[in-house]
Structures are given as structure tokens and as C-alpha cells.
Design a protein around this motif. Sequence first.
Motif, PDB file in Angstrom:
ATOM      1  N   ILE A 129     -26.520  -1.725 -13.661  1.00 15.89           N
ATOM      2  CA  ILE A 129     -25.367  -1.258 -14.426  1.00 15.89           C
ATOM      3  C   ILE A 129     -25.293  -2.041 -15.728  1.00 15.89           C
ATOM      4  CG2 ILE A 129     -22.871  -0.961 -14.423  1.00 15.89           C
ATOM      5  CD1 ILE A 129     -23.005  -0.926 -11.360  1.00 15.89           C
ATOM      6  N   THR A 130     -25.368  -1.338 -16.849  1.00 16.19           N
ATOM      7  CA  THR A 130     -25.233  -1.967 -18.157  1.00 16.19           C
ATOM      8  C   THR A 130     -23.845  -1.681 -18.698  1.00 16.19           C
ATOM      9  OG1 THR A 130     -27.592  -1.741 -18.637  1.00 16.19           O
ATOM     10  CG2 THR A 130     -26.137  -2.096 -20.508  1.00 16.19           C
ATOM     11  N   VAL A 131     -23.105  -2.733 -18.966  1.00 13.40           N
ATOM     12  CA  VAL A 131     -21.739  -2.603 -19.470  1.00 13.40           C
ATOM     13  C   VAL A 131     -21.748  -2.911 -20.965  1.00 13.40           C
ATOM     14  CG1 VAL A 131     -19.345  -3.292 -19.168  1.00 13.40           C
ATOM     15  CG2 VAL A 131     -20.928  -3.421 -17.235  1.00 13.40           C
ATOM     16  N   ALA A 132     -21.471  -1.890 -21.784  1.00 18.43           N
ATOM     17  CA  ALA A 132     -21.459  -2.063 -23.244  1.00 18.43           C
ATOM     18  C   ALA A 132     -20.075  -2.509 -23.686  1.00 18.43           C
ATOM     19  CB  ALA A 132     -21.843  -0.759 -23.930  1.00 18.43           C
ATOM     20  N   GLY A 133     -20.042  -3.620 -24.426  1.00 17.55           N
ATOM     21  CA  GLY A 133     -18.768  -4.137 -24.909  1.00 17.55           C
ATOM     22  C   GLY A 133     -18.842  -4.540 -26.365  1.00 17.55           C
ATOM     23  N   ALA A 134     -17.688  -4.777 -26.964  1.00 12.31           N
ATOM     24  CA  ALA A 134     -17.632  -5.160 -28.375  1.00 12.31           C
ATOM     25  C   ALA A 134     -18.340  -6.486 -28.631  1.00 12.31           C
ATOM     26  CB  ALA A 134     -16.168  -5.260 -28.818  1.00 12.31           C
TER      27      ALA A 134
ATOM     28  N   ASN B 260     -23.704  -6.469 -20.907  1.00  8.13           N
ATOM     29  CA  ASN B 260     -23.760  -7.217 -19.657  1.00  8.13           C
ATOM     30  C   ASN B 260     -24.406  -6.317 -18.602  1.00  8.13           C
ATOM     31  OD1 ASN B 260     -23.323  -9.145 -17.669  1.00  8.13           O
ATOM     32  ND2 ASN B 260     -21.280  -8.384 -17.194  1.00  8.13           N
ATOM     33  N   THR B 261     -25.467  -6.809 -17.974  1.00 11.67           N
ATOM     34  CA  THR B 261     -26.197  -5.991 -16.991  1.00 11.67           C
ATOM     35  C   THR B 261     -26.038  -6.578 -15.600  1.00 11.67           C
ATOM     36  OG1 THR B 261     -27.834  -5.339 -18.646  1.00 11.67           O
ATOM     37  CG2 THR B 261     -28.440  -5.055 -16.337  1.00 11.67           C
TER      38      THR B 261
ATOM     39  N   LEU C 253     -16.027  -9.042 -14.656  1.00  8.21           N
ATOM     40  CA  LEU C 253     -15.567  -7.841 -15.348  1.00  8.21           C
ATOM     41  C   LEU C 253     -14.040  -7.777 -15.392  1.00  8.21           C
ATOM     42  CD1 LEU C 253     -18.074  -5.174 -13.988  1.00  8.21           C
ATOM     43  CD2 LEU C 253     -17.990  -6.136 -16.293  1.00  8.21           C
ATOM     44  N   THR C 254     -13.396  -8.212 -14.317  1.00 13.47           N
ATOM     45  CA  THR C 254     -11.929  -8.243 -14.305  1.00 13.47           C
ATOM     46  C   THR C 254     -11.403  -9.204 -15.358  1.00 13.47           C
ATOM     47  OG1 THR C 254     -11.858  -7.706 -11.943  1.00 13.47           O
ATOM     48  CG2 THR C 254      -9.895  -8.724 -12.898  1.00 13.47           C
ATOM     49  N   TYR C 255     -12.040 -10.369 -15.455  1.00 12.18           N
ATOM     50  CA  TYR C 255     -11.655 -11.354 -16.467  1.00 12.18           C
ATOM     51  C   TYR C 255     -11.902 -10.794 -17.865  1.00 12.18           C
ATOM     52  CZ  TYR C 255     -11.810 -15.702 -19.192  1.00 12.18           C
ATOM     53  OH  TYR C 255     -11.603 -16.662 -20.130  1.00 12.18           O
TER      54      TYR C 255
END
Length: 290
Positions: free
Chosen positions: A144-149, A153-154, A212-214
Amino acid sequence: MLMSINGIMSGVNHSLNTLNKVQSAQSSSVQKIATGSKYPSASYGPSDYAIIQRTYSNIGAVAQSNSNTQTANSMLSTAAGAVNETVNSLSSLRSTLLEAANGTNGNTDLAALQKSVEQTISSIDDNASVTYNGKKLLDGSQSITVAGADGYNTVSLGNMTSQGLGLTDSEGKSTIDLTDASSISAALDKVDSALNAATDQATNIGAAQQGLTYQSSNYTTQEENLVATAETMDSADIAKESVNLASSNTQEQAALWAIKQGMQSLSQQSAGALGGLNNHSRGAAVGMLM
């Protein structure tokens, strides 16, 4: 007479200039009230407008990052539920093997326990087939790749199938054999190894979810701060602009009245100056002056 006409024309021109300024102010107030913005376009202040637009862009990026983080966490929750079920299945399988290791079992008992083993292994494969938006999560192919500003994060997900855990071979046949004490001992080692792998996977997912919650909480705070900054910089004072608009409307009416009076005076002066002309010529001359 010429000076009088010039004076009237000067007053009319002054009133026209005033009318133009007032109508420009009206347009500005109407646009600010309609948009709620101090800077509806760059013409209201290029540097301030640019800063505000960048702030709005950052708000959008942070909001989307937060949404991405929450969606990824939802996917991980789905995977975590399946892994937890696998941990429970492996714990149950370990208990079954310990029961099979007891020397009081006859062949019939061992056959029944072997069947229980096969059912448990099948349930482990069922757990591993869990999907999210059509993606299989626990067959070893997914990350899972999480794209953020602030970057990417993978989160990698392991192979939680019975084969991935060493409980079946490449043909899908069980490697857990309850035939004798030595095979049961080897089976216990395999199950312990699989249980460790499943527990590690559950721990990794849990740690990723905490992160991810943080991260989501941080994005929420960032968005709130950016929105507050944008509102401070860009929010129009609607009450003030409403007063300005009402004042502009009054000034507009006064300017229009002054222009009308000036044009009437000019008409009268022009008519007097052209009194010696016949009616047709006088009317044409006044029309040209008007």
C-alpha cells in the motif's frame, strides 16, 4: 456666456469622473460580497492574491493527503482483521497438533484430527483471499502506497496463504502430517513458524495503522491552521463592504443628478445663445452641443 458654458461643462465632467469612481467602487464591493474574498482576482493585490492562492492550494493538498491516509488505514483495517483471524486459526491448529501428539489417540482419532487440520488450513486460505476495492491483500502481491503532501509511505503486506506460511506445498497439498510422533513434531515446528509470521504481520500492520492515525491527526491540524490563515488573509468584511456599497449607491445617485442638472443648464444656456436662429436650426445646434 462662453465662460458660463465652460463652467457648466467643467462641473459635468467632474460629476462624470465621480460617477466612474463610484461605479468602480460599487463593482469592487459587489464582487467582494459575492465571493467573500478581499482579493477575488489579482487586480485587487497581485502579491496578496498569489500568497492566498498558494495557501488554498496547500489546503487542498493537505485535505487530500488526509483522505489518502484514512483510506489506506481503512484498507489496513481490512487486512488486519483477516490476519487476526489467521492468528486465531493457527493457534487453534497448534492446539489440534498438541492433542494429536497425545499418546492416547488411536488411528480413528488421528484421522479425525487430520480432517480438522485440513479444515483449518482451508480457513487460513479463506482469510488470505480478503480483498479491498478488488485488490487481494494477503497473497504476497500487495503493498500500500500512501501519497501525502510530505512524501510517500509504503506498507508491505506479506503472503498469508497456507503456502506462504509453509502449511501446504506448491500443489496445495497439506504439509501437516499426523501419522506419527516425528511427523507431528515437524508439523508443530511449521505451525510455530507460521504463527510467528502471522503475528509479525499483525504487529507490522498495527504499527503502520498507528503511524497513519498520527499522520492523519497532523494533517487535520495542518488543514485547520491553513484554513484559519486563509480566512484571516482573505475573508472580506461583509458588513463593511455592505456599508461601502450603500454609500456608493448614494454617491452614484448624487452624481447622476448633478450630471442631469448640468446638462439641463447647458441646454438652457445653449438655447439662449442661439435665440436668433430659427427653431429648426436652433434645435440642430443644441443637439450637437448635447
